[in-house]
Design an enzyme around this catalytic site. Sequence first.
Site, mmCIF file in Angstrom:
data_model
loop_
_atom_site.group_PDB
_atom_site.id
_atom_site.type_symbol
_atom_site.label_atom_id
_atom_site.label_comp_id
_atom_site.label_asym_id
_atom_site.label_seq_id
_atom_site.Cartn_x
_atom_site.Cartn_y
_atom_site.Cartn_z
ATOM 1 N N ASP A 111 0.844 -1.194 0.000
ATOM 2 C CA ASP A 111 0.000 0.000 0.000
ATOM 3 C C ASP A 111 0.883 1.249 0.000
ATOM 4 O O ASP A 111 2.043 1.199 0.432
ATOM 5 C CB ASP A 111 -0.878 0.037 1.259
ATOM 6 C CG ASP A 111 -1.857 -1.117 1.286
ATOM 7 O OD1 ASP A 111 -2.171 -1.661 0.219
ATOM 8 O OD2 ASP A 111 -2.296 -1.483 2.405
HETATM 9 N N1 URA Z 1 -1.200 -5.910 3.848
HETATM 10 C C1 URA Z 1 -1.693 -4.662 3.874
HETATM 11 O O1 URA Z 1 -2.742 -4.407 4.445
HETATM 12 N N2 URA Z 1 -1.003 -3.703 3.228
HETATM 13 C C2 URA Z 1 0.176 -3.914 2.608
HETATM 14 O O2 URA Z 1 0.767 -2.980 2.073
HETATM 15 C C3 URA Z 1 0.684 -5.218 2.609
HETATM 16 C C4 URA Z 1 -0.023 -6.214 3.228
#
Ligand code: URA
Length: 246
Positions: A111
Amino acid sequence: MTNNPASDKTLRLDKYVASVTDFSRSDVKKLIKAGDIEVDGQVVINPATLVSSDAQLALDGQPLRAATPRYFMLHKPAGFVSATRDKWHPTVMELLHEDNLERLHIAGRLDADTTGLLLITDDGQWAHQVMSPKSRCYKRYHVTTEADIPAAAVERFARGLFLDEEKRRTLPARLEILSPRQAWLEICEGKFHQVKRMFSALDNKVVALHRQAVGELELDETLAEGEYRALTADEVTMLAREAGND
Ligand code: URA
């Protein structure tokens, strides 16, 4: 990554095949129209078909890889999106100073607000194997939460839980609570926002997330945020072996 609505379907098949072979675009079109190219095991005959960057391509049944595949680990900073293009935000690709950037793809997105180890390669098959839940290659995250993490979370995550709109339980995950609001979490899947949704299922909120390792491969501690380096041949082989790919 599987189940990731953000997975980009932005590569034209003919362009993708041309980028990983020595064939010209017009030769590639002929091969595709002749039914010689498979995408994830299915023959595709329209050269303009959009395929995902982690699709597995084969020519006459033989997997296609870039002639000299490149493999990088990036220490992803917050604020960069894991995409090859984005209208509004800087992308992780802007941090790479490499030729033929369009051939490189992200193996296992993070993310925008997540930091840590991001793998980038033009070897789609390797990326797919390493990130596929089937390979059971665990990714380790350092998680900081808003509320205390109950001891019972260890068992809930190990058993697997149902996330909204998912038909199956999450695969067994390993949680090690470090302090009331900090933990290591190891998961071998990459569902959309998986870690955040797992904590949300416990009525908690992830306030900071950092990927420290993919399988045995740890984020290189000499890389500052935004820096990257090529993987060594041993690291590439180690992950392939771990993912059952070698
Ligand atoms: N899980 C999440 O919620 N975000 C990420 O960036 C990676 C795994």
